[in-house]
Every structure is written in C-alpha cells, then in structure tokens.
Design an enzyme around this catalytic site. Structure first.
Site, PDB file in Angstrom:
ATOM      1  N   HIS A 163      50.507  40.051  38.876  1.00 46.02           N
ATOM      2  CA  HIS A 163      50.928  41.576  39.217  1.00 46.02           C
ATOM      3  C   HIS A 163      51.295  41.267  40.204  1.00 46.02           C
ATOM      4  O   HIS A 163      51.336  39.741  41.117  1.00 46.02           O
ATOM      5  CB  HIS A 163      49.045  42.261  39.316  1.00 46.02           C
ATOM      6  CG  HIS A 163      48.365  41.702  40.508  1.00 46.02           C
ATOM      7  ND1 HIS A 163      47.736  41.108  39.854  1.00 46.02           N
ATOM      8  CD2 HIS A 163      47.958  42.465  41.269  1.00 46.02           C
ATOM      9  CE1 HIS A 163      46.552  40.664  41.210  1.00 46.02           C
ATOM     10  NE2 HIS A 163      46.484  41.258  42.310  1.00 46.02           N
ATOM     11  N   ARG A 230      33.074  32.582  41.245  1.00 48.13           N
ATOM     12  CA  ARG A 230      33.859  33.132  41.943  1.00 48.13           C
ATOM     13  C   ARG A 230      33.605  34.187  42.220  1.00 48.13           C
ATOM     14  O   ARG A 230      33.922  35.753  41.942  1.00 48.13           O
ATOM     15  CB  ARG A 230      35.064  32.683  41.350  1.00 48.13           C
ATOM     16  CG  ARG A 230      36.252  33.128  42.976  1.00 48.13           C
ATOM     17  CD  ARG A 230      37.137  32.499  42.526  1.00 48.13           C
ATOM     18  NE  ARG A 230      38.502  32.563  43.605  1.00 48.13           N
ATOM     19  CZ  ARG A 230      39.177  33.686  43.840  1.00 48.13           C
ATOM     20  NH1 ARG A 230      39.182  35.449  42.804  1.00 48.13           N
ATOM     21  NH2 ARG A 230      40.016  32.980  44.722  1.00 48.13           N
TER      22      ARG A 230
END
Length: 289
Positions: A163, A230
C-alpha cells in the site's frame, strides 16, 4: 495471523510478491542534530535539509537519528504498547496513556519540522501551509502488533498488504531487531534493515500531489516473522478534511482535491475493487470512471 490450509488463495500478483526473493537495504540515514540541537552551522543545516529532500525524491523513505525523541520516551512507549496488546480486550482502556501521549506530542513536533523543511526545499522559501492545516487533532497514531506466523519455504505472510499512505508523511517507530518492513524502489522490493537508533519517515500520497510528483509516495508492506512477534507505532501526519491539496507548480500533474474527497475515494475503491487506486484517480488526465 496464521496461514491456514483452507485459506483462500492470494491474488496472482500478491502471491508472486509473497514468494519473490527480497534483498535487504539500508535506507538513507540523516542525522538531524544540526536542525534539532543548537550549535549547528548554517552549512550543516543546509546539508541536512538537502539530504532529506533528495531521499524523499529518490526513495520516498529515509531514516533519522538525533531526532529529538529521547530513548526514554521510546522505551516507555514500547512497554505500554506491549502491555496494552497483552491485556484482555475489556481492560485495554486501563493502561497508562501518559507514555503514549508524550510520544505522540514529541513526534507531532518532529513531523511539523520535517514537513516544513521539505516544503522549503521544494518551494525555495519557507511555508506555513503545514502549520495552518496539520494540527495534532487531525493527525493520528496507530499501534501495530504482528504475531509470529510460521510459513513454508519460499512463502511469506503479509502482516500489512502492499500500500501507500494517504497522508503527507508517516513517522514509524519499529522493533530494533525484528525486520519485516519492505518497500518498492525501481520496481524491485527491498527489506529495510532495522536501525535501533532511528525513526523511519516516508512520504505519503498528499505530499506527492502537493509537490507535483517531486517527492515520492512509494508502495510498502510488512511481512510477518515466522518465529517472533513484531511491534511498531506509526504517526500519520494529516490535514483537516477540508484542506485542499494543490500542486505548487505548473503544469500540474494532479487536479485540486480535498483530503475528505481523497479519503472517500480510497474507501469507495477498496469497497468496490478490493484495492486502493490512490493518486491515479486524481491526475489531470485521469482515465478512471
């Protein structure tokens, strides 16, 4: 997220992207000390500004160190973020928001400085556009957690699909050891090597339009790690909805549009097409209907 056997197949383009070989890169690294701290010479400040503008033109991404956000603020922010994600959903409002608010306030000031510098380098003069249109109330902070996701060889699972960002610029604080961020440059995907001292800055769609295509909003994605989770925190530097985005030179690549119009068009495209079209719809000679 976990990849299941009965999960629908990825679109061909996404599947190809997931299995491609990705080289690691180090983003342009810019030391902001001459700009943030007192004592920098005029020559040092100008060199720093030039490096920032060049990175925005060539990469659309860069890293900054000596950025004025203290290690203490970053550490507190990460601890609160991890704690918030570990809590049950009905208790998430109980966390200490002071660390998050302090981080957001400090990064908001940094975003204003960086946007002002990039505007000055593009226009050749100082501009109050971002001070007038981008207030803390129009920007937002997003905290992300990407759980570990075991994957077979030659495959990848996207924590965040490819994106571009629908803002002026984004400031990212990510794990200092766990990689996963990837970006596209010259048609090739690169994995960004983590730097524990740096914040990552990337140009958004609005800055590309405002600069008439000089600064680049490039496609990026996040790939999950097979073994460890993460965390990242992103600050999105946005204007008010009624702010008009207009190229500052002629001939203009993009027509004038408001931030509200842009956001609505992105949401409509995602709903109808399953993907973001973005700035292609707002060129002067746009062919989309």
């Amino acid at each position: 997220m976990h990849k299941k056997k009965n999960q629908p197949a990825l679109p061909a383009a996404a599947a190809a992207a997931a299995s491609e070989i990705v080289d690691e890169c180090e983003l342009p690294l810019i030391d902001l000390r001459p700009l943030i701290l007192a004592g920098g010479s005029a020559e040092e400040r100008e060199k720093c500004k030039t490096e920032m503008a060049r990175a925005s033109e060539e990469w659309g991404f860069f890293q900054v160190v000596n950025h004025g956000v203290s290690p203490e603020i970053l550490d507190r922010m990460r601890r609160e973020q991890v704690k918030a994600f570990k809590q049950p959903f009905d208790r998430k409002k109980e966390e200490d928001d002071s660390a998050i608010e302090q981080f957001a306030t400090t990064v908001a000031d940094l975003a204003q400085k960086l946007a002002g510098i990039l505007a000055e380098k593009y226009l050749g003069r100082k501009s109050t556009f971002f001070q007038d249109n981008c207030a803390p109330s129009t920007c937002y902070l997003r905290m992300n957690r990407y759980p570990p996701c075991p994957m077979p060889p030659a495959a990848a699972v996207f924590g965040l699909m490819p994106h571009t960002d629908s803002d002026f610029l984004t400031i990212l604080y990510q794990d200092d050891q766990v990689g996963g961020l990837q970006l596209v440059k010259d048609g090739k995907c690169f994995a960004v090597k983590p730097n524990p001292q740096a914040l990552i800055v990337n140009i958004g769609d609005l800055f590309q339009a405002w600069s008439n295509g000089v600064y680049k909003s490039v496609e990026h994605r996040v790939v999950t790690n097979p073994h460890v989770e993460r965390f990242s925190t992103a600050y999105f530097f946005c204007p008010s909805y009624d702010t008009e985005i207009e190229s500052r030179c002629e001939p203009s690549i993009y027509r004038k549009f408001s931030f509200k119009e842009y956001r609505q068009q992105v949401q409509e495209d995602v709903g109808k097409l399953g993907r973001k079209v973005g700035l292609s719809r707002f060129t002067v000679n746009a062919i989309y209907s």
